[in-house]
Design a protein around this motif. Structure first.
Motif, PDB file in Angstrom:
ATOM      1  N   GLY A 146      28.663  -4.355 -32.426  1.00  0.00           N
ATOM      2  CA  GLY A 146      27.971  -5.037 -33.517  1.00  0.00           C
ATOM      3  C   GLY A 146      26.459  -5.106 -33.370  1.00  0.00           C
ATOM      4  O   GLY A 146      25.839  -6.103 -33.756  1.00  0.00           O
ATOM      5  N   LYS A 147      25.859  -4.035 -32.862  1.00  0.00           N
ATOM      6  CA  LYS A 147      24.402  -4.011 -32.711  1.00  0.00           C
ATOM      7  C   LYS A 147      23.699  -3.891 -34.058  1.00  0.00           C
ATOM      8  O   LYS A 147      22.579  -4.387 -34.227  1.00  0.00           O
ATOM      9  N   THR A 148      24.344  -3.227 -35.031  1.00  0.00           N
ATOM     10  CA  THR A 148      23.680  -2.978 -36.310  1.00  0.00           C
ATOM     11  C   THR A 148      23.334  -4.273 -37.035  1.00  0.00           C
ATOM     12  O   THR A 148      22.231  -4.424 -37.571  1.00  0.00           O
ATOM     13  N   ILE A 149      24.248  -5.232 -37.056  1.00  0.00           N
ATOM     14  CA  ILE A 149      23.953  -6.486 -37.750  1.00  0.00           C
ATOM     15  C   ILE A 149      22.872  -7.270 -37.013  1.00  0.00           C
ATOM     16  O   ILE A 149      22.046  -7.957 -37.615  1.00  0.00           O
ATOM     17  N   VAL A 150      22.848  -7.150 -35.679  1.00  0.00           N
ATOM     18  CA  VAL A 150      21.773  -7.782 -34.908  1.00  0.00           C
ATOM     19  C   VAL A 150      20.436  -7.162 -35.293  1.00  0.00           C
ATOM     20  O   VAL A 150      19.431  -7.866 -35.480  1.00  0.00           O
ATOM     21  N   ALA A 151      20.413  -5.847 -35.432  1.00  0.00           N
ATOM     22  CA  ALA A 151      19.184  -5.160 -35.825  1.00  0.00           C
ATOM     23  C   ALA A 151      18.742  -5.602 -37.217  1.00  0.00           C
ATOM     24  O   ALA A 151      17.556  -5.880 -37.453  1.00  0.00           O
ATOM     25  N   LEU A 152      19.674  -5.677 -38.166  1.00  0.00           N
ATOM     26  CA  LEU A 152      19.336  -6.078 -39.533  1.00  0.00           C
ATOM     27  C   LEU A 152      18.796  -7.505 -39.582  1.00  0.00           C
ATOM     28  O   LEU A 152      17.787  -7.788 -40.238  1.00  0.00           O
ATOM     29  N   LEU A 153      19.437  -8.414 -38.872  1.00  0.00           N
ATOM     30  CA  LEU A 153      18.966  -9.801 -38.866  1.00  0.00           C
ATOM     31  C   LEU A 153      17.600  -9.914 -38.197  1.00  0.00           C
ATOM     32  O   LEU A 153      16.749 -10.701 -38.632  1.00  0.00           O
ATOM     33  N   SER A 154      17.360  -9.115 -37.172  1.00  0.00           N
ATOM     34  CA  SER A 154      16.055  -9.124 -36.515  1.00  0.00           C
ATOM     35  C   SER A 154      14.973  -8.623 -37.467  1.00  0.00           C
ATOM     36  O   SER A 154      13.868  -9.182 -37.528  1.00  0.00           O
ATOM     37  N   MET A 155      15.289  -7.568 -38.220  1.00  0.00           N
ATOM     38  CA  MET A 155      14.314  -7.046 -39.186  1.00  0.00           C
ATOM     39  C   MET A 155      14.081  -8.029 -40.328  1.00  0.00           C
ATOM     40  O   MET A 155      12.983  -8.108 -40.888  1.00  0.00           O
ATOM     41  N   SER A 156      15.119  -8.809 -40.674  1.00  0.00           N
ATOM     42  CA  SER A 156      14.954  -9.773 -41.763  1.00  0.00           C
ATOM     43  C   SER A 156      13.955 -10.868 -41.389  1.00  0.00           C
ATOM     44  O   SER A 156      13.295 -11.438 -42.262  1.00  0.00           O
ATOM     45  N   LEU A 157      13.815 -11.164 -40.099  1.00  0.00           N
ATOM     46  CA  LEU A 157      12.795 -12.119 -39.667  1.00  0.00           C
ATOM     47  C   LEU A 157      11.404 -11.599 -39.994  1.00  0.00           C
ATOM     48  O   LEU A 157      10.502 -12.368 -40.352  1.00  0.00           O
ATOM     49  N   ALA A 158      11.210 -10.277 -39.871  1.00  0.00           N
ATOM     50  CA  ALA A 158       9.924  -9.675 -40.226  1.00  0.00           C
ATOM     51  C   ALA A 158       9.688  -9.774 -41.727  1.00  0.00           C
ATOM     52  O   ALA A 158       8.577 -10.092 -42.179  1.00  0.00           O
ATOM     53  N   ILE A 159      10.722  -9.507 -42.519  1.00  0.00           N
ATOM     54  CA  ILE A 159      10.588  -9.601 -43.981  1.00  0.00           C
ATOM     55  C   ILE A 159      10.213 -11.020 -44.394  1.00  0.00           C
ATOM     56  O   ILE A 159       9.316 -11.244 -45.213  1.00  0.00           O
ATOM     57  N   ASP A 160      10.893 -12.016 -43.807  1.00  0.00           N
ATOM     58  CA  ASP A 160      10.621 -13.409 -44.153  1.00  0.00           C
ATOM     59  C   ASP A 160       9.185 -13.813 -43.810  1.00  0.00           C
ATOM     60  O   ASP A 160       8.616 -14.707 -44.447  1.00  0.00           O
ATOM     61  N   ALA A 161       8.596 -13.140 -42.809  1.00  0.00           N
ATOM     62  CA  ALA A 161       7.220 -13.461 -42.406  1.00  0.00           C
ATOM     63  C   ALA A 161       6.204 -12.592 -43.131  1.00  0.00           C
ATOM     64  O   ALA A 161       5.000 -12.679 -42.844  1.00  0.00           O
ATOM     65  N   GLY A 162       6.648 -11.756 -44.081  1.00  0.00           N
ATOM     66  CA  GLY A 162       5.722 -10.926 -44.838  1.00  0.00           C
ATOM     67  C   GLY A 162       5.383  -9.617 -44.159  1.00  0.00           C
ATOM     68  O   GLY A 162       4.390  -8.971 -44.521  1.00  0.00           O
ATOM     69  N   PHE A 163       6.208  -9.212 -43.208  1.00  0.00           N
ATOM     70  CA  PHE A 163       5.953  -7.958 -42.499  1.00  0.00           C
ATOM     71  C   PHE A 163       7.051  -6.941 -42.822  1.00  0.00           C
ATOM     72  O   PHE A 163       7.941  -7.203 -43.636  1.00  0.00           O
ATOM     73  N   GLN A 164       6.968  -5.806 -42.168  1.00  0.00           N
ATOM     74  CA  GLN A 164       7.924  -4.727 -42.396  1.00  0.00           C
ATOM     75  C   GLN A 164       8.818  -4.547 -41.164  1.00  0.00           C
ATOM     76  O   GLN A 164       8.377  -4.731 -40.036  1.00  0.00           O
ATOM     77  N   GLY A 165      10.085  -4.192 -41.410  1.00  0.00           N
ATOM     78  CA  GLY A 165      11.014  -3.893 -40.329  1.00  0.00           C
ATOM     79  C   GLY A 165      11.313  -2.412 -40.317  1.00  0.00           C
ATOM     80  O   GLY A 165      11.524  -1.811 -41.372  1.00  0.00           O
ATOM     81  N   VAL A 166      11.296  -1.802 -39.143  1.00  0.00           N
ATOM     82  CA  VAL A 166      11.488  -0.357 -39.019  1.00  0.00           C
ATOM     83  C   VAL A 166      12.668  -0.088 -38.090  1.00  0.00           C
ATOM     84  O   VAL A 166      12.761  -0.661 -37.003  1.00  0.00           O
ATOM     85  N   LEU A 167      13.574   0.797 -38.523  1.00  0.00           N
ATOM     86  CA  LEU A 167      14.728   1.194 -37.719  1.00  0.00           C
ATOM     87  C   LEU A 167      14.679   2.703 -37.524  1.00  0.00           C
ATOM     88  O   LEU A 167      14.803   3.470 -38.481  1.00  0.00           O
ATOM     89  N   LEU A 168      14.466   3.141 -36.288  1.00  0.00           N
ATOM     90  CA  LEU A 168      14.378   4.559 -35.953  1.00  0.00           C
ATOM     91  C   LEU A 168      15.715   5.022 -35.389  1.00  0.00           C
ATOM     92  O   LEU A 168      16.227   4.452 -34.427  1.00  0.00           O
TER      93      LEU A 168
END
Length: 757
Positions: free
Chosen positions: A326-348
């Motif tokens: 279940g790493k993918t949902i952890v990655a998505l939730l981590s990126m959502s913290l960036a969105i909430d702060a007005g930043f961008q989330g990047v997944l390579l």
């Protein structure tokens, strides 16, 4: 904790770096040719020579009288040379025959030694060393019978005026053995080092430890360690000297890491705070809308990540999660913290297939959600997702790049296309690298090179490769671990199938048909795409495990044709998938497989990561000995993702005693990615800890082995001491010799790699 005066250094290390350490080798080696040979071993100065450690000890063993010699024995004898004669061999080449005597009255009072070569020149040294009347110790395996016993190419040591008593004492003294090179045998290296040691004193050797710290750690001084290392009187003494070298290597590496961690905290990063419970946010909305409960492991990891990204210096964290944890949902939730702060989330991610898989699953999770961005306008959350790959159209690419450069909030998923110079992600709050071992160090660093503040970095892996384990043990990355799997995952059985056993192969395809008849899906993995590659010599090779037998590796094209003709596969649709197919064709192939139109999918390792087909119940990996342990584990992870149990068949020549066999047996014995990572480490070593190398064959560690428990304890202790020293004296001003040695061992390139890892 160590003593304050030791940690500070105090007045313990007042000497400067000795000039003699940097003297060129030409001061003690007269021949330019010999200097060039030493240079091939990386030895240019006297310091290089003294630091060149023997890798093992040779033991002569007890002396055996000629009267007790038996064919096939490993023996060590003391004898006098009676004669030495060079002659041509009937079958070609030259032979030097040396007749020895042990000066006894026994009927077997002589023994012959034979040395073989293509030319007499190659035997000149032996002929010169073994003149009549020379006494020496000889060691080797006895061949021949009765009075015709002989030693072929024995190891020997000549000593002036050597007596039997001297020989017995000498035979019990261990002999250091060095990695040599053509024209520079181990005995020449040893003799050169001992000659140099006899001209030096402790003041000529730089010691990175103060005397008080040596005493605290129960370690010898570096001078004493070098003397014993190159001229040991016992095995125990030599191993004690080696322990000092292991400590120095661990401590220098830890000091570099500690200094690097201190520097990284000076780099600004955006503080991404976790929204309060009642605060409208993508993060909270996503958690509340999930169709399942997060595991306790996922919750713990998210808490660790949230604490890191709330800081104003970059997170450097490794998420180790087994396949399907279940790493993918952890990655998505981590990126959502960036969105909430007005930043961008990047997944390579490493492949376009995986990028599209992530896109589909993330859009599906975001589809019912709405999110208020910085301008308070409400947007559909799934529209935040953008995908950039090599096949993205020019128009779409320009739109995405403009959005990224303008700093608009987005969840950007991409392949290596994200790493191109023209890609500018203006407000990257967090960069997540999935399957990090598929990217080079410099590639992973590319996305964190943003103007202004640096993004937080999370690297994820399902099976830590040796270098990752090394970096983890050495403390360069903070580590989060996902061990538990989500509820409902089915069991997967793994079996090895000998490629040479036709009965087993026939049964394998019957088993595949059984899975299909039960509505299952079957992956067949091949190492190559087409047999045409064999014509270019890329897939046909002489297998070292089967001497002299050429073996053609399986290809996707050949296997599609072969399976279509099998009686067991009649009436079954067979699809194909590989990296050279157009994106549209890849998508169609996966869709047909998922829907059961082609329940057999013959593929390369393009399906290695991220592919989620719950109906897939069987995996056949052909030529499995051609894949690494990490790849095998990832491939197996594509099955058993639903409610039905799975079976994985690894097909290869099963040849006991080979490295490939050890790797396959490890794969068969465990589904635990962390267990496999440790076994992979023991097979391949740890890789280049301070550099770019991923495979263990080029390990930068000369003395440490991360497969040894004792060495890991040394590393942990070295980290503790390094933290104490760097905390009190970050610039090592009280440790001049240590500071200089650290600069030599860990230069700017290595420091940059540490910052990038």
């Amino acid at each position: 904790m160590i003593d304050k005066n030791i940690a500070e250094g105090g007045h313990a290390q007042t000497a400067s770096f000795p000039m003699s350490w940097d003297r060129p080798l030409s001061r003690i080696v007269n021949s330019k040719a010999s200097i060039g040979k030493f240079a091939r071993l990386g030895i240019h100065t006297q310091g290089d020579l003294l630091s060149y450690a023997p890798f093992r000890l040779h033991h002569w063993a007890d002396l055996t009288p000629f009267s007790e010699l038996m064919p096939g024995q490993e023996v060590t004898v003391f004898a006098e040379v009676l004669s030495a004669r060079m002659s041509r061999r009937a079958q070609g080449g030259i032979m030097l025959t040396v007749v020895l005597s042990d000066q006894s009255d026994h009927y077997l009072s002589t023994l012959t030694c034979r040395f073989f070569a293509k030319s007499s020149y190659a035997l000149t040294r032996h002929e010169k060393d073994l003149q009549p009347g020379t006494r020496a110790i000889f060691a080797g395996t006895l061949s021949g019978q009765g009075a015709q016993l002989y030693l072929a190419h024995p190891v020997y040591e000549t000593k002036a005026a050597l007596s039997l008593a001297d020989a017995q004492e000498f035979a019990t003294t261990p002999v250091p053995v060095y990695h040599a090179t053509k024209g520079l045998p181990t005995w020449v290296i040893s003799r050169t080092i001992t000659t140099l040691l006899d001209t030096l004193s402790p003041a000529d050797v730089p010691d990175i430890l103060s005397p008080s710290l040596c005493a605290k750690l129960s370690l010898p001084s570096y001078w004493d360690a070098l003397r014993v290392l190159h001229t040991p009187s016992s095995d125990a003494q030599w191993h004690k000297a080696k322990s000092r070298l292991r400590w120095d290597e661990a401590w220098l590496t830890q000091l570099a890491l500690m200094q690097n961690r201190a520097r990284s905290k000076e780099v600004p990063a955006p503080a991404l705070h976790t929204p309060a419970l009642q605060e409208p946010s993508l993060y909270r909305a996503l958690i509340e809308s999930l169709p399942y409960e997060l595991t306790q492991g996922q919750k713990t990891v998210l808490e660790e990540i949230a604490a890191d990204v709330a800081q104003t210096h970059p997170m450097q964290r490794l998420l180790q999660g087994d396949v399907g944890s279940g790493k993918t949902i952890v990655a998505l939730l981590s990126m959502s913290l960036a969105i909430d702060a007005g930043f961008q989330g990047v997944l390579l991610v490493p492949t376009e297939v995986l990028a599209r898989q992530h896109e589909a699953s993330i859009r599906n999770l975001l589809q019912p959600l709405e999110v208020a961005l910085g301008n308070d306008d409400t947007h559909e959350a799934e529209k935040l997702v953008e995908v950039l790959t090599g096949s993205t159209s020019k128009e779409e690419r320009e739109r995405i790049l403009a959005k990224a450069e303008n700093g608009e909030p987005m969840l950007l998923i991409g392949t290596h296309a994200l790493l191109q110079d023209q890609v500018m992600i203006a407000k990257a709050g967090i960069v997540i690298v999935d399957e990090q071992h598929r990217f080079g160090v410099a590639q992973r660093h590319r996305l964190s090179e943003t103007p202004g503040v640096a993004p937080h970095v999370l690297v994820m892996t399902a099976t830590p490769i040796p270098r990752t384990i090394a970096m983890t043990v050495f403390g360069d990355l903070d580590v989060s671990i996902l061990r538990e799997l989500p509820q409902g995952r089915a069991d997967v059985q793994t079996h090895l199938v000998d490629l040479r056993n036709t009965a087993w192969i026939t049964r394998l395809w019957l088993r595949a048909r059984e899975e299909i008849d039960k509505s299952g899906r079957v992956f067949v993995i091949c190492p190559t795409i087409t047999s045409a590659e064999d014509e270019e010599g890329t897939t046909e090779f002489v297998d070292e495990d089967v001497a002299g037998e050429a073996r053609r590796l399986a290809s996707v094209d050949d296997f599609v044709q072969m399976l279509s003709g099998l009686p067991a596969m009649q009436g079954i649709g067979i699809g194909r998938l590989h990296g050279q197919m157009a994106p549209k064709d890849k998508a169609q192939a996966m869709h047909a497989f998922v829907e059961g139109v082609t329940p057999v999918l013959v593929s390369t390792t393009v399906v290695e990561v991220g592919i989620d087909v719950p109906a897939a119940t069987m995996m056949v990996i052909w030529d499995a000995d051609r894949f690494g342990l990490s790849q095998l584990h990832q491939l197996r992870g594509r099955i058993g993702r639903g409610e039905k149990p799975g079976v994985c068949m690894a097909v290869a020549p099963l040849l006991e005693g080979t490295t490939a066999y050890a790797r396959l047996k490890a794969f068969e014995s465990s589904r635990d990615g962390f267990v496999l990572a440790q076994q992979d480490l023991e097979i391949r070593r740890e890789g280049d800890v301070l550099g770019d190398v991923q495979a263990g064959s080029s390990s930068s560690l000369e003395h440490l082995n991360l497969g040894r428990t004792g060495d890991i304890e040394v590393i942990m202790r070295a980290r503790e001491v390094a933290e104490e020293v760097i905390t009190r004296d970050p610039r090592l001003e009280e440790w001049p010799i240590l500071r200089e040695m650290l600069a030599r061992k860990v230069g700017e390139n290595e420091r940059l790699n540490l910052m990038r890892s």
